[in-house]
Scaffold this motif. Sequence first.
Motif, PDB file in Angstrom:
ATOM      1  N   ARG A  31      54.739 -25.579  66.896  1.00 59.91           N
ATOM      2  CA  ARG A  31      54.602 -24.248  67.209  1.00 59.91           C
ATOM      3  C   ARG A  31      55.941 -23.822  67.994  1.00 59.91           C
ATOM      4  NH1 ARG A  31      49.316 -22.331  70.101  1.00 59.91           N
ATOM      5  NH2 ARG A  31      50.208 -23.462  71.841  1.00 59.91           N
ATOM      6  N   SER A  32      55.998 -24.509  69.009  1.00 61.41           N
ATOM      7  CA  SER A  32      57.293 -24.108  70.070  1.00 61.41           C
ATOM      8  C   SER A  32      58.754 -23.985  69.341  1.00 61.41           C
ATOM      9  CB  SER A  32      57.525 -25.076  71.076  1.00 61.41           C
ATOM     10  OG  SER A  32      58.613 -24.564  71.962  1.00 61.41           O
ATOM     11  N   SER A  75      50.538 -29.856  66.417  1.00 58.81           N
ATOM     12  CA  SER A  75      50.376 -28.458  66.169  1.00 58.81           C
ATOM     13  C   SER A  75      50.903 -27.707  67.338  1.00 58.81           C
ATOM     14  CB  SER A  75      48.584 -27.978  66.062  1.00 58.81           C
ATOM     15  OG  SER A  75      48.222 -28.650  65.164  1.00 58.81           O
ATOM     16  N   HIS A  76      50.882 -28.257  68.593  1.00 55.95           N
ATOM     17  CA  HIS A  76      51.503 -27.337  69.658  1.00 55.95           C
ATOM     18  C   HIS A  76      53.016 -27.564  69.857  1.00 55.95           C
ATOM     19  CE1 HIS A  76      53.021 -27.603  73.771  1.00 55.95           C
ATOM     20  NE2 HIS A  76      52.271 -26.758  74.129  1.00 55.95           N
ATOM     21  N   ASP A  77      53.282 -29.020  69.467  1.00 58.40           N
ATOM     22  CA  ASP A  77      54.856 -29.181  69.423  1.00 58.40           C
ATOM     23  C   ASP A  77      55.534 -28.565  68.078  1.00 58.40           C
ATOM     24  OD1 ASP A  77      54.501 -30.520  71.525  1.00 58.40           O
ATOM     25  OD2 ASP A  77      54.451 -32.540  70.637  1.00 58.40           O
ATOM     26  N   SER A 115      66.141 -26.121  67.096  1.00 54.74           N
ATOM     27  CA  SER A 115      64.603 -26.155  66.622  1.00 54.74           C
ATOM     28  C   SER A 115      64.368 -26.849  65.323  1.00 54.74           C
ATOM     29  CB  SER A 115      64.264 -24.693  66.730  1.00 54.74           C
ATOM     30  OG  SER A 115      64.347 -23.990  67.852  1.00 54.74           O
ATOM     31  N   LEU A 174      58.873 -23.315  65.855  1.00 57.12           N
ATOM     32  CA  LEU A 174      58.674 -22.185  65.157  1.00 57.12           C
ATOM     33  C   LEU A 174      58.647 -21.019  65.591  1.00 57.12           C
ATOM     34  CD1 LEU A 174      55.622 -23.866  62.788  1.00 57.12           C
ATOM     35  CD2 LEU A 174      57.975 -22.950  62.151  1.00 57.12           C
ATOM     36  N   THR A 175      58.107 -20.992  66.827  1.00 59.63           N
ATOM     37  CA  THR A 175      58.346 -19.661  67.726  1.00 59.63           C
ATOM     38  C   THR A 175      59.796 -19.225  67.895  1.00 59.63           C
ATOM     39  OG1 THR A 175      56.211 -20.117  68.640  1.00 59.63           O
ATOM     40  CG2 THR A 175      57.722 -18.277  69.883  1.00 59.63           C
ATOM     41  N   THR A 193      61.240 -17.978  64.564  1.00 63.32           N
ATOM     42  CA  THR A 193      60.922 -16.686  64.104  1.00 63.32           C
ATOM     43  C   THR A 193      61.419 -15.549  65.148  1.00 63.32           C
ATOM     44  OG1 THR A 193      58.556 -17.553  63.609  1.00 63.32           O
ATOM     45  CG2 THR A 193      58.861 -15.329  64.280  1.00 63.32           C
ATOM     46  N   THR A 253      58.378 -33.308  73.591  1.00 65.62           N
ATOM     47  CA  THR A 253      58.111 -32.869  72.115  1.00 65.62           C
ATOM     48  C   THR A 253      57.994 -33.996  71.186  1.00 65.62           C
ATOM     49  OG1 THR A 253      60.589 -32.870  71.477  1.00 65.62           O
ATOM     50  CG2 THR A 253      59.777 -30.818  72.377  1.00 65.62           C
TER      51      THR A 253
END
Length: 384
Positions: free
Chosen positions: A164-165, A160-162, A197, A167-168, A171, A336
């Motif tokens: 999110r980076s 989840s953490h990896d 990404s 994806l942020t 975005t 990652t």
Amino acid sequence: MKLSRFITSHMEELLEEWELFARSLPIPGAAISKTDLRDHARQMLQAIVIDMDGIESAVQRKKKATSDVSEMAGAQTAAATHGSSRQLIGFTMPQLTAEFRAMRASVLRRWMAQVTVSSKTVTQDILRFNEAIDQALQESAIRYSQQSDRTRNTFLAILSHDLRSPLTTMTMAGALLSRPSADPSSSVQIGARVARSAATMTTMVNDLLEFARTQLGGRMPVTPSLGDIGEICKQAVDDASAAHPKCKFQLSTSGEMIGDFDAPRLAQLFSNLLNNAAQYRSDDQPVTITACGDADTAVVQVTNFGRQIPSDSLKAIFDPLVQLAMSDDHKAPNATSIGLGLFIAREIASAHGGTIGAESSLESGTVFTVRLPRVSLNEGVAGS
């Protein structure tokens, strides 16, 4: 002779039989050492002897037989530690329970061979032994399950953490590009960030898919065809360079490069090794990949300099998710990985009939060595 005394006097024979049985179990990865195969077996047998020799009341016997699982969940025993260790080195739950089944059979078979007269004492010894080994099995199974749950939960948290980076990043890039006042000259730079990404997320998803495939059963399918190992390494370097633009990669090749290889699979293998090396390298040293071949074998080595990998970690470095249990100070600042890249690399090498290993020292750096036959072992290796 009482059973407890028999166990003590024949300890080495029982441990040798335990070791032989454990070695017969199909565990993936590198060969397991004698010490690891005998892991806590002596301490467990000694604990069983102490339990059998202790005076036990009717109330205590009933409590032992009806103890709730929660009463054993926090037990710090040799059997509990054994369960955790077996989970970490890749044993399955059926294999763990089979070890205790084999221990029970080994002890009773050897002891009964020298028992000449059946008596109440003999029956009582068997009952006490079975109670003790059943308790050890339950303690071991509970700790195995706890370790599995901990590993799985850590894996989900890191995944989840990896995810999110990147994806942020994507975005934010979308928000910048959608602004009416967006500078067209910056679109190329923003596009490159989106591409990196997306490449990071694609690697994670591909590793998850390959892991799921291996867990569903069977060897990872490969389709060998005539290929150039040097060109495959070059493609892997290009992929890793796109994911790690600040890392310098150096490729060198020599000898026979042509062989029967599944190029996409091997590119994935080498990309995983290069990505791992890039994450854990020191900033002032490049990541090198060398490929050399002779009449029979192609050898590819990926080297980086940085934190030395402890010898205990090297034993399990190719196991899925195991490395996720490492503390935060062992995780690279820009890592990652979700802990599957090296496992996938091992599966691909194995599917080609090859091997993969790792060595690490401050002087020579961390070196991953892949050895592959240049000619496909048989047509059965191929798959869809």
